[in-house]
Scaffold this active site. Structure first.
Site, PDB file in Angstrom:
ATOM      1  N   GLY A  18      -7.012 -94.139 -31.885  1.00 24.21           N
ATOM      2  CA  GLY A  18      -6.121 -94.414 -30.634  1.00 24.21           C
ATOM      3  C   GLY A  18      -7.215 -94.475 -29.349  1.00 24.21           C
ATOM      4  CG  ASN A  20      -9.276 -99.839 -28.068  1.00 25.70           C
ATOM      5  OD1 ASN A  20      -9.987-100.384 -27.156  1.00 25.70           O
ATOM      6  ND2 ASN A  20      -9.822 -99.767 -29.249  1.00 25.70           N
ATOM      7  CG  MET A 100      -5.547-100.590 -39.357  1.00 28.68           C
ATOM      8  SD  MET A 100      -6.664-101.825 -38.590  1.00 28.68           S
ATOM      9  CE  MET A 100      -7.704-102.121 -40.071  1.00 28.68           C
ATOM     10  CB  ILE A 102      -0.651-108.842 -41.830  1.00 24.54           C
ATOM     11  CG1 ILE A 102      -2.036-108.513 -42.042  1.00 24.54           C
ATOM     12  CG2 ILE A 102      -0.365-110.125 -41.699  1.00 24.54           C
ATOM     13  CD1 ILE A 102      -2.778-109.241 -43.445  1.00 24.54           C
ATOM     14  CG  ASN A 117      -4.731-108.050 -32.772  1.00 19.40           C
ATOM     15  OD1 ASN A 117      -4.887-106.746 -33.067  1.00 19.40           O
ATOM     16  ND2 ASN A 117      -5.718-108.535 -33.541  1.00 19.40           N
ATOM     17  CG  HIS A 119     -10.326-109.064 -34.535  1.00 16.26           C
ATOM     18  ND1 HIS A 119     -10.307-108.371 -35.608  1.00 16.26           N
ATOM     19  CD2 HIS A 119     -11.332-110.078 -34.808  1.00 16.26           C
ATOM     20  CE1 HIS A 119     -11.002-108.547 -36.557  1.00 16.26           C
ATOM     21  NE2 HIS A 119     -11.636-109.628 -36.267  1.00 16.26           N
ATOM     22  CG  ASP A 159      -7.826-109.941 -36.984  1.00 15.53           C
ATOM     23  OD1 ASP A 159      -6.944-109.427 -36.332  1.00 15.53           O
ATOM     24  OD2 ASP A 159      -8.383-109.455 -38.130  1.00 15.53           O
ATOM     25  CD  GLU A 188     -12.528-102.733 -30.196  1.00 14.25           C
ATOM     26  OE1 GLU A 188     -12.033-103.434 -30.886  1.00 14.25           O
ATOM     27  OE2 GLU A 188     -12.436-101.461 -30.198  1.00 14.25           O
TER      28      GLU A 188
HETATM   29  C1  GRF Z   1     -10.629-101.238 -32.836  1.00 15.49           C
HETATM   30  O1  GRF Z   1     -11.862-101.500 -33.279  1.00 15.49           O
HETATM   31  C2  GRF Z   1      -9.640-102.256 -32.742  1.00 15.49           C
HETATM   32  O2  GRF Z   1     -10.212-103.638 -32.377  1.00 15.49           O
HETATM   33  C3  GRF Z   1      -9.360-102.619 -34.363  1.00 15.49           C
HETATM   34  O3  GRF Z   1      -9.209-101.316 -34.736  1.00 15.49           O
HETATM   35  C4  GRF Z   1     -10.153-100.328 -33.938  1.00 15.49           C
HETATM   36  C5  GRF Z   1      -9.164 -99.270 -33.391  1.00 15.49           C
HETATM   37  O4  GRF Z   1      -9.797 -98.305 -32.928  1.00 15.49           O
HETATM   38  N1  GRF Z   1      -8.316-103.514 -34.603  1.00 15.49           N
HETATM   39  P1  GRF Z   1      -9.071 -97.063 -32.001  1.00 15.49           P
HETATM   40  O5  GRF Z   1      -7.808 -96.592 -33.118  1.00 15.49           O
HETATM   41  O6  GRF Z   1      -8.169 -97.656 -30.678  1.00 15.49           O
HETATM   42  O7  GRF Z   1      -9.936 -96.008 -31.569  1.00 15.49           O
END
Ligand code: GRF
Length: 202
Positions: A18, A20, A100, A102, A117, A119, A159, A188
């Site tokens: 988490g 992001n 994670m 789909i 999303n 990616h 994706d 990101e």
């Molecule tokens: C990120 O690299 C995102 O792009 C991918 O999974 C990762 C998640 O990272 N889909 P976090 O859980 O936000 O640290």
């Protein structure tokens, strides 16, 4: 219909760390994003992102796939339940930030043009898991110099979907896969905040 100028309601779906989500929480707290994260949903009860949400005072829930797995049409049953849960927050925007699973067309049809999303690869490159490691393997094999990050609207294909924003990352400034992963996460965090900020202004 929501009143003009009201804050956008954001739901974030996660499966893990988490970081992001944390970038979004921080940006909302700093007033950079004109929105509020009204819910965080994980498919894994152990996801650290749930604790991040909890610490920020954001409602958070786990919807695990395990109880659905044995049933016939398990995927669609899970997605129906997930759509109910997400819909209960009346979201304007749904952010998949390391979620994670789909999502099926039937889920996406419930939230047209609202699901985005993040990616860790450029459009068309490395769909699916381990995108950063696959890019690094190609770099080490001399096949590519550049990878990147994208945010896109979600379609049933993994994706893929209309790209909202992307950023390139040059791999030759990294010595190891770990360094590349750190750099990718930095990029990101910036990109997801920029996109959510822009979408919340609309
Ligand atoms: C990120 O690299 C995102 O792009 C991918 O999974 C990762 C998640 O990272 N889909 P976090 O859980 O936000 O640290």
């Amino acid at each position: 219909m929501k009143p003009m100028g009201s804050k956008k309601r954001i739901v974030v779906l996660i499966s893990g760390n988490g970081s992001n989500l944390q970038a979004l929480i921080d940006a909302v707290e700093q007033g950079l994003i004109s929105g509020q994260i009204v819910g965080v949903i994980s498919n894994k009860s152990t996801a650290f992102g749930l604790q991040r949400a909890q610490s920020a005072g954001i409602e958070n829930k786990t919807l695990s796939y395990a109880p659905f797995a044995a049933a016939e049409s398990s995927r669609s049953a899970y997605d129906t339940e997930l759509a109910k849960l997400v819909g209960s927050y009346q979201p304007d925007l749904i952010v998949l930030a390391g979620f994670m699973r789909i999502l099926s067309g039937s889920f996406l049809d419930c939230f047209k043009d609202k699901v985005i999303n993040l990616h860790p690869a450029l459009p068309g490159a490395y769909p699916g898991i381990n995108a950063i490691a696959r890019a690094w393997a190609d770099y080490e094999a001399g096949l590519t110099q550049t990878t990147g990050v994208m945010v896109h609207y979600v379609i049933p294909e993994v994706d893929a979907g209309p790209v909202i924003a992307q950023a390139c990352v040059a791999m030759n400034s990294c010595q190891t896969l770990g360094e590349l992963a750190d750099r990718m996460h930095e990029v990101e965090h910036e990109l997801i905040v920029e996109v959510v900020k822009t979408l919340c202004q609309k």
